[in-house]
Enzyme design. Structure first.
Site, PDB file in Angstrom:
ATOM      1  N   MET A 183       4.871  -1.514   2.598  1.00  0.00           N
ATOM      2  CA  MET A 183       5.447  -2.588   3.416  1.00  0.00           C
ATOM      3  C   MET A 183       6.024  -2.018   4.712  1.00  0.00           C
ATOM      4  SD  MET A 183       6.921  -5.578   0.993  1.00  0.00           S
ATOM      5  CE  MET A 183       8.466  -4.811   0.556  1.00  0.00           C
TER       6      MET A 183
ATOM      7  N   TYR B 164       8.070   0.589   7.399  1.00  0.00           N
ATOM      8  CA  TYR B 164       9.325   1.330   7.577  1.00  0.00           C
ATOM      9  C   TYR B 164       9.220   2.640   6.812  1.00  0.00           C
ATOM     10  CZ  TYR B 164      14.045   1.631   9.378  1.00  0.00           C
ATOM     11  OH  TYR B 164      15.161   1.989  10.096  1.00  0.00           O
TER      12      TYR B 164
ATOM     13  N   HIS C  35       6.832   7.871   1.503  1.00  0.00           N
ATOM     14  CA  HIS C  35       5.491   7.388   1.834  1.00  0.00           C
ATOM     15  C   HIS C  35       4.602   8.549   2.302  1.00  0.00           C
ATOM     16  CE1 HIS C  35       8.004   3.688   2.606  1.00  0.00           C
ATOM     17  NE2 HIS C  35       7.090   3.207   1.782  1.00  0.00           N
TER      18      HIS C  35
ATOM     19  N   GLN D 182       6.252 -11.925  -2.501  1.00  0.00           N
ATOM     20  CA  GLN D 182       6.982 -11.155  -3.515  1.00  0.00           C
ATOM     21  C   GLN D 182       8.481 -11.193  -3.293  1.00  0.00           C
ATOM     22  OE1 GLN D 182       4.987  -7.361  -2.365  1.00  0.00           O
ATOM     23  NE2 GLN D 182       7.012  -6.434  -2.602  1.00  0.00           N
TER      24      GLN D 182
ATOM     25  N   ASP E 137       9.512   3.058  -8.031  1.00  0.00           N
ATOM     26  CA  ASP E 137       9.389   1.741  -8.653  1.00  0.00           C
ATOM     27  C   ASP E 137       8.491   1.893  -9.866  1.00  0.00           C
ATOM     28  OD1 ASP E 137       9.113  -0.896  -9.380  1.00  0.00           O
ATOM     29  OD2 ASP E 137       9.101  -1.616  -7.314  1.00  0.00           O
TER      30      ASP E 137
ATOM     31  N   GLN F  87       6.765  -1.272 -11.214  1.00  0.00           N
ATOM     32  CA  GLN F  87       5.609  -1.639 -10.397  1.00  0.00           C
ATOM     33  C   GLN F  87       4.415  -0.758 -10.723  1.00  0.00           C
ATOM     34  OE1 GLN F  87       5.578  -2.618  -5.945  1.00  0.00           O
ATOM     35  NE2 GLN F  87       4.983  -0.464  -5.954  1.00  0.00           N
TER      36      GLN F  87
ATOM     37  N   ARG G  95      15.186   0.492   2.099  1.00  0.00           N
ATOM     38  CA  ARG G  95      16.425  -0.304   2.095  1.00  0.00           C
ATOM     39  C   ARG G  95      17.678   0.552   2.270  1.00  0.00           C
ATOM     40  NH1 ARG G  95      13.161  -3.616  -1.472  1.00  0.00           N
ATOM     41  NH2 ARG G  95      13.179  -5.786  -0.748  1.00  0.00           N
TER      42      ARG G  95
END
Length: 298
Positions: free
Chosen positions: A36, A38, A43, A67, A156, A159, A193
């Protein structure tokens, strides 16, 4: 590196790349990292793994609206396209897929991909509909890119388990590659976040990794420690930080996410267990976990 915003352009480019490889007698290996945006070093670690394993790396950046719940942070979710492009270029990405909401959802979607049972607890219990949005968009992206491998971070863990189950159940022809959590030097798991945290909340959030370390130590070193003992230690440590508000703290088998009996000594468990937490600091909800491989009572 090329940046594409249209689904058909991604498909056309990948068809051409695969055809060119086939003419040379090769099968093009495509690695895919859906995000997503940022982007941070977590990543980057996924992209590095994809770069090592594949001939061509595709990165998608899409803040998926379906989501997010009605009271969640869709509108303020952090975005920084220039920073994302710089990181992607540095990590050797070949294609960045940067679609708009209108491109991914030209009309309200009437089809959703639902994974049952695995989504009923942990984040699924407090974020109803969240995983339906995740599995739907990931399924769409996998059908667009058709990669050989897709890379997901362990941070996650639910997920990761849900996507792996979806790929297995729907006979999708690709491999899901789990990648380790990347942390700051002080232990905080990297997350887009984290930018929401005030300096005081950022310091308080260190209780997440500290509580998991202590829970892991108890699980590995104490002969008779039960799942309930580990749960109590986990909660006790988190509650030493007054700014922390526990959403959940759970111990489950991984990747089935089946519950673990509280009275069961963890050293008698065979396979993997997931110790997972979700905690709020002010308005910011953070998740973290550790996955332990247990050898049973030998």
């Amino acid at each position: 590196m090329i940046v594409l915003t249209q689904i058909e352009d991604v498909r056309a480019h990948l068809r051409a790349e695969r055809l060119a490889a086939a003419k040379e007698g090769k099968e093009l290996q495509v690695g895919f990292v859906p995000t997503m945006g940022y982007l941070h070093d977590g990543h980057a670690s996924l992209l590095r793994s994809a770069r090592m394993d594949n001939d061509l790396v595709v990165l998608s950046i899409f803040v998926n609206p379906i989501q997010f719940g009605p009271n969640e942070d869709l509108d303020r979710y952090p975005r920084d396209r220039d920073k994302d492009m710089a990181l992607a270029k540095r990590e050797g990405v070949d294609i960045v897929f940067l679609p708009t909401v209108e491109e991914m959802y030209p009309e309200p979607t009437k089809t959703k991909v639902l994974v049952s049972e695995l989504t009923d607890h942990l984040c699924g219990a407090t974020r109803p509909g969240h995983f339906d949005g995740v599995t739907t968009v990931v399924s769409k992206l996998l059908h667009i890119v058709v990669p050989n491998r897709a890379y997901f971070g362990q941070k996650d863990a639910q997920q990761l388990a849900v996507i792996t189950q979806m790929v297995k159940d729907l006979n999708m022809d690709l491999e899901i590659i789990p990648c380790p959590i990347v942390r700051e030097e002080d232990g905080l798991a990297l997350s887009s976040r984290n930018v929401y945290l005030s300096p005081e909340e950022r310091q308080a959030a260190l209780v997440l990794s500290r509580s998991l370390r202590q829970a892991e130590q108890l699980a590995r070193q104490s002969e008779g420690a039960t799942a309930e003992d580990i749960f109590q230690e986990l909660v006790r440590t988190i509650e030493t930080e007054r700014a922390a508000q526990i959403d959940y703290a759970e111990i489950r088998r991984f990747p089935s996410l089946a519950p673990v009996s509280g009275s069961l000594p963890v050293k008698e468990i065979e396979g993997k267990i997931l110790i997972a937490i979700a905690v709020k600091f002010g308005a910011t909800r953070l998740i973290d976990n550790v996955i332990l491989t247990m050898e049973g009572d030998k």
